[in-house]
Design a protein around this motif. Structure first.
Motif, short mmCIF file in Angstrom:
data_model
loop_
_atom_site.label_atom_id
_atom_site.label_comp_id
_atom_site.label_asym_id
_atom_site.label_seq_id
_atom_site.Cartn_x
_atom_site.Cartn_y
_atom_site.Cartn_z
N LEU A 145 0.83 -1.20 0.00
CA LEU A 145 0.00 0.00 0.00
C LEU A 145 0.87 1.26 0.00
O LEU A 145 0.44 2.31 -0.49
N VAL B 283 1.33 2.16 -3.51
CA VAL B 283 0.11 2.78 -4.05
C VAL B 283 0.01 4.22 -3.58
O VAL B 283 -0.33 5.13 -4.35
N PRO C 167 0.26 6.87 -6.74
CA PRO C 167 -1.11 6.43 -7.03
C PRO C 167 -1.47 6.54 -8.51
O PRO C 167 -2.14 5.65 -9.06
N VAL D 191 0.22 3.67 -10.48
CA VAL D 191 -0.38 2.36 -10.20
C VAL D 191 -1.76 2.24 -10.86
O VAL D 191 -2.07 1.26 -11.54
N LEU D 192 -2.59 3.26 -10.66
CA LEU D 192 -3.93 3.24 -11.26
C LEU D 192 -3.85 3.27 -12.79
O LEU D 192 -4.61 2.59 -13.48
N VAL E 257 1.05 -5.07 -8.06
CA VAL E 257 -0.01 -4.14 -7.65
C VAL E 257 -0.87 -3.76 -8.86
O VAL E 257 -2.10 -3.68 -8.76
N VAL F 123 -4.82 -4.21 -9.27
CA VAL F 123 -5.71 -3.08 -9.57
C VAL F 123 -6.58 -3.40 -10.79
O VAL F 123 -7.77 -3.06 -10.83
#
Length: 599
Positions: free
Chosen positions: A277, A280, A284, A287-288, A353, A357
């Motif tokens: 986390l 992330v 962010p 990762v997204l 990750v 996602v």
């Protein structure tokens, strides 16, 4: 792992997995979130995800065994074009561009190729249960999805074998591995079949013993191959292949599936525990972006490829969306690549990750398609409503499916003309193939009712299958054509009462009389001495009276339930009273006539 940590993990799974399934997000995502919640980057209940991962890898091993069981030659032959055609297209179309991109960003060829293959994988554990739950496994896109997943799962085996032979993560296996494979190919099937026959013959039908034998066979071969330097997953897969055509296949699937599901759930929890986390939170957008990019790129490649092969949008779009997510084997392959030195730790963590996602976003993409895209595309694809170019007919039938067609055939037999309407273009095309005149149109639109000259008809037959559409049409008829007699088809008792509440008194439940007739046949078979015609008449009369009483309290749920509970006792009293009446009548008929004295 401590007892407290294990209990916390189970509690998180029991709480979150049903919730995620209820929300339509899938059990896999629930397990991943449960792992994140209890892992070192969440609540920190347990800081060693590898402790549970070693146990949970057994779930992947059993999954490979079940996949091997599916590889019947007959099934592979039947799906050969989809498995090897679409499967190769999907794998190559996704893996090659991603591998090229990996090389451009500085990865070695072997590492980039493995990343491409890993990201091309989709989640069998997520997709197949989802298709089954949506009752889409038997659809064309469901069958093609299964074929592509089958190709992906099978492709893992040579990939793992090549990694082992190349010595990734350890020393390359030598002659003992080759000898083990030859021995397994020659003696594996007869030895396994002998074991299962022994258990079936002397086990007394004990299902737990059969499950133990299945675990022994799958895990035993997996451990055996692992000991000579090959993959345990490869061993389990080969064990399944050896038994794919045996008489024990279905029993093995039933026996091992509960263990596989539980252990695979633990595998996803362990993966969730390993999701950083902190990564992330620190990056962010990256990762997204990677997760969404995986999802959209895979969907785009498969959609374009399937359209290029002649598939329409209605086939290509759901196929591309359902297979767009990452898969469980991506975690396995990325972990192998990192342990073998093909990827560094930070790259592996970032890609892990991103795959998670993509699995988290996949349900939302599916919901977007179901709620917005699919209805819009269906509306666009519909042809224009038919122009009604005939004068008024005595009867108008709205809904010309299995129910409305029977009414139409009876009217035809007596020379009664009618106008048939149906809102399904597929049904209209089907009926027209048999030479029948039918108009494509939505009878819940007032303009179409006017075009069909409903106001001049002597009768309107409402035979639409959908309950809400039926009620909407009934409301239009009562408001704009109150003088036209209306006969309605009711899907069930509740639909019937809603129609009657709207003033439609002549409504018929679609399965009522067929159910009564079948009940009469059943009673004739088991109670041949019973007067079933008389009983059926009493039963129908009682149901009609009960319906009137239920109609009066239709909006009072408590009163409706209470009334329904007393109905069986009332029917029993009626039958007892009828039996006594018939007994008195029989006695009266059997009594001698009174004599008179002459004189």
């Amino acid at each position: 792992m401590s007892a407290t940590a294990f209990l916390t993990l189970l509690a998180a799974a029991v709480l979150l997995v049903p919730l995620f399934k209820r929300l339509g997000l899938g059990s896999v995502l629930g397990y991943l979130v449960a792992g994140v919640a209890v892992g070192p980057y969440g609540l920190g209940v347990d800081s060693r995800p590898e402790a549970i991962l070693h146990t949970a890898e057994l779930g992947v091993t059993l999954l490979m065994f079940l996949i091997g069981l599916e590889l019947q030659p007959s099934r592979l032959w039947a799906l050969r074009r989809q498995v090897f055609g679409l499967g190769t297209l999907q794998m190559a179309g996704v893996a090659l561009p991603i591998a090229a991109l990996g090389v451009a960003f500085g990865l070695g060829w072997s590492g980039a190729a493995l990343v491409g293959v890993a990201l091309a994988m989709s989640s069998t554990a997520y997709i197949l249960p989802l298709l089954a739950e949506r009752r889409e496994l038997t659809t064309r896109f469901g069958r093609e999805s299964f074929a592509i997943l089958l190709f992906q799962d099978v492709s893992v085996i040579p990939i793992l074998a090549l990694l082992a032979l190349a010595g990734v993560g350890g020393k390359a296996p030598g002659w003992p591995a080759l000898a083990a494979l030859v021995l397994l190919a020659v003696a594996g099937r007869p030895l396994l079949a002998t074991m299962f026959r022994y258990v079936a013959r002397f086990g007394g039908g004990n299902r737990e013993l059969f499950a133990a034998a299945a675990l022994l066979g799958a895990v035993g071969i997996a451990v055996g191959l692992s000991s000579v330097g090959l993959s345990a997953s490869l061993g389990a897969f080969l064990a399944g292949v050896l038994l794919a055509d045996s008489e024990f296949r279905h029993a093995l699937e039933a026996a091992i599936e509960p263990f596989e599901s539980l252990l695979l759930g633990l595998f996803f929890i362990a993966v969730g525990m390993g999701i950083q986390l902190s990564l992330v939170a620190a990056r962010p957008l990256l990762v997204l972006g990677l997760g969404a990019g995986i999802l959209l790129f895979k969907a785009g490649v498969l959609y374009a490829g399937r359209r290029a092969l002649g598939g329409g949008d209605a086939l290509s779009r759901p196929l591309a969306i359902i297979l767009a997510c990452g898969g469980e084997f991506a975690f396995v392959l990325l972990s192998s690549a990192q342990s073998g030195g093909l990827l560094d730790l930070s790259t592996t963590a970032l890609l892990t990750v991103a795959v998670a996602v993509s699995m988290a976003l996949a349900p939302f993409l599916l919901m977007l398609n179901d709620k917005l895209v699919a209805p819009w595309m269906r509306e666009r694809a519909k042809p224009a409503f038919s122009a009604i170019d005939e004068p008024a007919k005595p009867v108008v039938i709205a809904g010309y499916g299995r129910f409305g067609q029977v009414v139409g055939r009876m009217l035809n037999a007596q020379g009664v003309e009618f106008t048939a309407l149906d809102a399904s273009p597929e049904q209209v095309d089907f009926v027209r193939r048999f030479g029948n005149k039918i108009y494509y149109g939505d009878a819940s639109r007032l303009a179409l009712l006017h075009a069909a000259h409903v106001g001049e008809a002597r009768l309107f037959v409402l035979a639409v299958d959908d309950v809400e559409t039926s009620l909407k049409i009934a409301a239009l008829m009562r408001m704009h054509f109150p003088d036209v007699p209306l006969l309605a088809r009711a899907r069930n008792r509740t639909h019937l009462m809603r129609l009657r509440e709207m003033g439609v008194r002549e409504a018929m439940r679609e399965t009522w009389w067929s159910s009564v007739e079948l009940g009469k046949l059943a009673l004739k078979t088991v109670r041949p001495e019973l007067d079933v015609e008389r009983f059926a008449a009493l039963f129908a009369a009682h149901d009609a009276r009960l319906l009137e009483r239920q109609q009066a309290v239709y909006h009072d749920q408590a009163a409706l339930i209470a009334l329904s509970k007393t109905a069986s006792a009332e029917l029993e009293d009626i039958l007892q009273g009828d039996a006594q009446l018939r007994e008195h009548q029989t006695q009266a008929e059997a009594a001698p006539a009174p004599t008179t004295l002459a004189g």
